[in-house]
Design a protein around this motif. Sequence first.
Motif, short mmCIF file in Angstrom:
data_model
loop_
_atom_site.label_atom_id
_atom_site.label_comp_id
_atom_site.label_asym_id
_atom_site.label_seq_id
_atom_site.Cartn_x
_atom_site.Cartn_y
_atom_site.Cartn_z
N LEU A 1 -5.54 7.34 2.70
CA LEU A 1 -6.55 6.28 2.70
C LEU A 1 -5.90 4.92 2.43
CD1 LEU A 1 -9.48 5.35 2.92
CD2 LEU A 1 -9.72 5.84 0.47
N LEU A 2 -4.99 4.86 1.48
CA LEU A 2 -4.27 3.62 1.22
C LEU A 2 -3.52 3.14 2.46
CD1 LEU A 2 -2.89 4.24 -2.37
CD2 LEU A 2 -4.60 2.55 -1.71
N ASP A 3 -2.92 4.08 3.17
CA ASP A 3 -2.22 3.72 4.42
C ASP A 3 -3.21 3.17 5.44
OD1 ASP A 3 0.15 4.60 3.30
OD2 ASP A 3 0.15 6.53 4.36
N PHE A 4 -4.37 3.82 5.57
CA PHE A 4 -5.39 3.36 6.52
C PHE A 4 -5.88 1.97 6.14
CE2 PHE A 4 -7.23 6.96 9.20
CZ PHE A 4 -6.04 7.68 9.21
N ILE A 5 -6.07 1.73 4.85
CA ILE A 5 -6.54 0.42 4.40
C ILE A 5 -5.49 -0.65 4.72
CG2 ILE A 5 -7.12 -0.97 2.36
CD1 ILE A 5 -8.47 1.60 1.23
N ALA A 6 -4.22 -0.31 4.49
CA ALA A 6 -3.15 -1.27 4.79
C ALA A 6 -3.11 -1.60 6.28
CB ALA A 6 -1.80 -0.71 4.35
N VAL A 7 -3.26 -0.60 7.12
CA VAL A 7 -3.27 -0.84 8.56
C VAL A 7 -4.51 -1.61 8.96
CG1 VAL A 7 -3.40 0.29 10.83
CG2 VAL A 7 -1.82 1.15 9.11
N ALA A 8 -5.67 -1.24 8.40
CA ALA A 8 -6.93 -1.92 8.72
C ALA A 8 -6.88 -3.39 8.33
CB ALA A 8 -8.10 -1.22 8.04
N GLU A 9 -6.23 -3.68 7.21
CA GLU A 9 -6.11 -5.06 6.74
C GLU A 9 -5.19 -5.87 7.63
OE1 GLU A 9 -6.35 -8.53 4.81
OE2 GLU A 9 -7.60 -6.80 4.40
N SER A 10 -4.22 -5.22 8.23
CA SER A 10 -3.23 -5.96 9.01
C SER A 10 -3.55 -6.00 10.51
CB SER A 10 -1.84 -5.36 8.80
OG SER A 10 -1.81 -4.02 9.21
N THR A 11 -4.69 -5.46 10.90
CA THR A 11 -5.10 -5.54 12.30
C THR A 11 -6.30 -6.47 12.44
OG1 THR A 11 -6.45 -3.54 12.01
CG2 THR A 11 -4.26 -3.24 12.93
N PRO A 12 -6.48 -7.05 13.61
CA PRO A 12 -7.62 -7.97 13.79
C PRO A 12 -8.96 -7.26 13.64
CG PRO A 12 -6.04 -8.15 15.62
CD PRO A 12 -5.64 -6.97 14.81
N GLY A 13 -9.93 -8.00 13.15
CA GLY A 13 -11.28 -7.48 13.02
C GLY A 13 -11.66 -7.23 11.58
N PRO A 14 -12.95 -6.97 11.35
CA PRO A 14 -13.43 -6.71 9.99
C PRO A 14 -12.82 -5.43 9.42
CG PRO A 14 -15.25 -7.11 11.51
CD PRO A 14 -14.02 -6.97 12.33
N ILE A 15 -12.43 -5.49 8.17
CA ILE A 15 -11.71 -4.36 7.55
C ILE A 15 -12.56 -3.10 7.52
CG2 ILE A 15 -12.28 -5.03 5.19
CD1 ILE A 15 -9.45 -3.97 4.42
N ALA A 16 -13.85 -3.20 7.21
CA ALA A 16 -14.70 -2.01 7.14
C ALA A 16 -14.83 -1.34 8.51
CB ALA A 16 -16.07 -2.36 6.59
N VAL A 17 -14.94 -2.14 9.54
CA VAL A 17 -15.04 -1.60 10.90
C VAL A 17 -13.72 -0.93 11.27
CG1 VAL A 17 -15.37 -2.18 13.33
CG2 VAL A 17 -16.79 -3.28 11.59
N ASN A 18 -12.61 -1.58 10.94
CA ASN A 18 -11.30 -0.99 11.24
C ASN A 18 -11.10 0.32 10.50
OD1 ASN A 18 -10.80 -3.23 12.81
ND2 ASN A 18 -9.38 -4.18 11.39
N ILE A 19 -11.46 0.35 9.22
CA ILE A 19 -11.30 1.59 8.44
C ILE A 19 -12.18 2.69 9.02
CG2 ILE A 19 -11.66 2.67 6.19
CD1 ILE A 19 -10.92 0.00 4.91
N ALA A 20 -13.44 2.36 9.31
CA ALA A 20 -14.34 3.36 9.89
C ALA A 20 -13.78 3.90 11.21
CB ALA A 20 -15.73 2.75 10.11
N THR A 21 -13.25 3.00 12.02
CA THR A 21 -12.68 3.41 13.31
C THR A 21 -11.48 4.33 13.10
OG1 THR A 21 -13.39 1.31 14.27
CG2 THR A 21 -11.74 2.55 15.48
N PHE A 22 -10.59 3.97 12.19
CA PHE A 22 -9.41 4.80 11.92
C PHE A 22 -9.80 6.17 11.35
CE2 PHE A 22 -6.87 0.67 11.19
CZ PHE A 22 -6.49 0.63 12.52
#
Length: 189
Positions: free
Chosen positions: A43-64
Motif C-alpha cells: 500500500l505504501l508503494d501504491f501511495i508513492a506511485v499514486a502521488e508521483s503520477t498525474p491526477g488526484p491521489i485517491a483516484v490513482n490509488i483506487a485505480t491501482f
Amino acid sequence: MIYLRLFLEFLEIGAVSFGGGYGMISLIREVVLENGWLTEEELLDFIAVAESTPGPIAVNIATFIGSSQGGILGSAAATFGVVLPAFVIILLIAAVLKNVHKYRPVQGFIEGIKPAVVALITGTTIVMGLSAFLGFDCVGDAIAVNVKAIALFAVLVVLSTVFKKVTGKNISPIAMIVFSGVIGVIFMG
C-alpha cells in the motif's frame, strides 16, 4: 464478485470521505488491509506511485488497487466507485445551490470538518511513518529501523530547507518526487 466488492468499497470511501484524496488515505488503508488486498508495504508503494503520477491521489490509488485485484475491469470499478459520490454531490450542489458557500450552515459544516480532516491526515502520516521508518505496523511488532529511508527523508528535509533559504520559494513537489525517486533507485536498488 471482486468487481462489485471493489466498486462498493470505494463507493463508500468516496461517499464518507471529506478533505480530498489525502483525507481518504486512512479509509483506503483500512479497507485494503481488512480485505487482504495488499500488505502495508505494498500500500505504501501504491501511495508513492499514486502521488508521483498525474491526477488526484485517491483516484490513482483506487485505480491501482482495482487493477491489482481485478485487472482493467477492477480498475474501472474501483475508480468509478470512488469518483461517483463526489460527482453526484457536486452536480446536485451546482444544480440546486448556485452560491452554496454564502449559507452560514454550509460555512459552519466546512469549518467543523476541517479539524477532522487534519486529524485523519496526521494519523495516517504517523502510522505510515512508523511503518516506513521503523517497520512498526501494530503494537507488539519488533522495530526494524530502515536507516536508508530515514536518511533519504533527512536529505529531503535539508534540501527543501536549503532551497527555501536560498531562493525564498518552496521547492516544487514534482522536483522532490523525481529527486527522491532517483535517489531511491541509486541507493535502495
